[in-house]
Write an enzyme that holds these catalytic residues in place. Structure first.
Site, PDB file in Angstrom:
ATOM      1  N   SER A 232      26.788  39.227 -46.143  1.00 48.20           N
ATOM      2  CA  SER A 232      28.008  38.059 -45.854  1.00 48.20           C
ATOM      3  C   SER A 232      27.512  37.225 -46.844  1.00 48.20           C
ATOM      4  CB  SER A 232      27.324  37.652 -44.249  1.00 48.20           C
ATOM      5  OG  SER A 232      27.624  36.992 -43.761  1.00 48.20           O
ATOM      6  N   ARG A 233      26.347  36.171 -46.415  1.00 47.42           N
ATOM      7  CA  ARG A 233      25.618  34.843 -47.360  1.00 47.42           C
ATOM      8  C   ARG A 233      24.147  34.987 -47.140  1.00 47.42           C
ATOM      9  NH1 ARG A 233      30.331  34.215 -48.062  1.00 47.42           N
ATOM     10  NH2 ARG A 233      31.692  32.558 -46.781  1.00 47.42           N
ATOM     11  N   GLU A 262      22.572  31.405 -55.661  1.00 47.03           N
ATOM     12  CA  GLU A 262      23.552  32.209 -56.140  1.00 47.03           C
ATOM     13  C   GLU A 262      24.797  30.917 -56.429  1.00 47.03           C
ATOM     14  OE1 GLU A 262      27.767  33.452 -53.771  1.00 47.03           O
ATOM     15  OE2 GLU A 262      25.103  34.715 -53.290  1.00 47.03           O
ATOM     16  N   HIS A 294      28.783  38.639 -55.383  1.00 49.00           N
ATOM     17  CA  HIS A 294      29.712  38.293 -54.101  1.00 49.00           C
ATOM     18  C   HIS A 294      31.430  38.714 -54.599  1.00 49.00           C
ATOM     19  CE1 HIS A 294      29.839  34.832 -51.549  1.00 49.00           C
ATOM     20  NE2 HIS A 294      30.878  35.327 -50.830  1.00 49.00           N
TER      21      HIS A 294
END
Length: 331
Positions: A232-233, A262, A294
Site C-alpha cells: 500500500s504505502r 522510497e 512499488h
C-alpha cells in the site's frame, strides 16, 4: 494543448501517447517532479505526475508561477500533495480514484508466497546449480489465519484469494465490507488481528491517522513466525522498528513493495551508487525479506485504466466538468 507528463516509465509511455491521441499532444519525461525539475513545467497549463512526485507547497508555487493550472496525478494516493497550498494557488488537482484492485491484491499474494516458500533464495541457488532444499521449508496456508488491515476494493480482492486458499479471515477497518463478511471474515480490533494472524497484509491509505500504523508495539504484538506484507504505502510501517524486530530473528517473512523513504530511490537505477539510506540497506540484507520497487499496480490492465482516467481528468478540466477524481476543483 501540449501536456507535460513527469515520471513516465518506458512501458507506460506508449499507453499514455495512445490514450491522448486525438485529444492533446503529450510530452513524456522519465524524470520525476521535484523542486529541481519543477522549472521544466514552465509554460505548461496541464501536467501529469506519478505517485512519487514531490508536490509540497514550494514545488506547487514554482509550478503556479510558471503557468501550471492543473495537475493530473496518475495514482490513487495523494499524500504527496499539499492540497491546501494547491487551493490557495488556484490549481486544480485530480487523481485516479479507481483502477484494477486485482493488480495490487495479486501482487501482495505474490510477495506472501515468495517469502513463505523462499522463492528468491531457491531461484538464486538453482542459477548456481545448487539444488539443495536446506532452509527452503515453507508452510501450508490452508487453515491458517489471514489478517487484512483495510478491506476496501483491494482488501476485498485479497480476501477473495485468501478464501480460496481456505484461510480463516480476520479484518480491521473503519467500515466493514459486506462482501468480506459473506466470505467468512470476522472484524476484530487491530490488536487481536495482529496477535492471531499468520499473515498480515496492509491495504489502507496513508494519512496522518495511519502513519506508522504498524509501529514497534504493533510489531511486537504479532506472532514470531508471522508473514507481513505491505503493498500500500511505505509510511504505514515504522521501518526502523521493523529492522529491530528482524534483527531479533522474528517473522517468517516480510514482503514490501513500498518503503517510507522510497522517494528519490524507487523507479530509478541506483546500482552504481552508494546507498546512503542505512535502514533500507540493512533491510534488504535479511534473507526472509523481499523488497520490490512499488510495482504492485504495474499491470497492463491497471496502468491502462490509470492512463484512461488521467485523460478523462484532463478533458473534464478543459470542459469545466468535475468528477469524483477531483481533489481541488477549478477556481
Amino acid at each position: 494543448m501540449e501536456i507535460l507528463a513527469f515520471g513516465v516509465q518506458a512501458d507506460e509511455k506508449p499507453l499514455i501517447q495512445q490514450a491522448f491521441r486525438g485529444h492533446h499532444e503529450v510530452r513524456c519525461l522519465d524524470v520525476f517532479l521535484n523542486e529541481d525539475t519543477a522549472p521544466i513545467a514552465a509554460g505548461y497549463e496541464v501536467i501529469s505526475t506519478s505517485v512519487n512526485a514531490e508536490l509540497g507547497a514550494g514545488v506547487l508555487e514554482v509550478l503556479a508561477a510558471g503557468g501550471t493550472r492543473m495537475i493530473a496525478q496518475r495514482s490513487t494516493g495523494f499524500n504527496n500533495i499539499d492540497l491546501k497550498a494547491a487551493e490557495r494557488l488556484g490549481m486544480t488537482i485530480a487523481r485516479v480514484s479507481y483502477y484494477s484492485p486485482y493488480s495490487v491484491a495479486e501482487f501482495a499474494w505474490t510477495l506472501a508466497m515468495a517469502v513463505n516458500r523462499h522463492i528468491v533464495r531457491a531461484s538464486t541457488r538453482t542459477r548456481d546449480f545448487d539444488f539443495r532444499l536446506d532452509g527452503l521449508m515453507g508452510r501450508d496456508l490452508r487453515g491458517r489465519t489471514a489478517g487484512v488491515l483495510g478491506t476496501g476494493k483491494i482488501g476485498e480482492a485479497f480476501t477473495r484469494i485468501a478464501h480460496g486458499f481456505g484461510m480463516r479471515l480476520l479484518g480491521w477497518d473503519v467500515v466493514e465490507n459486506p462482501v468480506c463478511r459473506e466470505l467468512g471474515m470476522t472484524y476484530v480490533p487491530k490488536e487481536q488481528l495482529l496477535a492471531e494472524s499468520d499473515l498480515v497484509t496492509l491495504h489502507v491509505p496513508l494519512m496522518p491517522e495511519t502513519q506508522h500504523l504498524i509501529d514497534a508495539d504493533a510489531l511486537k504484538a504479532m506472532k514470531d513466525d508471522a508473514i507481513l506484507v505491505n503493498s500500500s504505502r511505505g509510511g504505514l510501517i515504522d521501518t526502523t522498528a521493523l529492522v529491530d524486530e528482524l534483527r531479533a530473528g522474528r517473522f517468517a517473512g516480510v514482503g514490501l513493495d513500498v518503503y517510507e523513504a522510497e522517494a528519490g530511490l524507487f523507479f530509478l537505477d541506483k546500482s552504481l551508487e552508494a546507498i546512503e539510506d542505512d535502514t533500507l540497506a540493512r533491510l534488504v540484507t535479511f534473507p526472509n525479506v523481499v523488497v520490490t520497487s512499488h510495482q504492485a499496480y504495474y499491470t497492463v490492465d491497471a496502468v491502462g485504466q490509470i492512463v484512461d482516467a488521467t485523460v478523462r481528468n484532463v478533458l473534464d478540466y478543459r470542459a469545466g466538468r468535475r468528477s469524483e477524481n477531483v481533489l481541488v476543483p477549478r477556481s
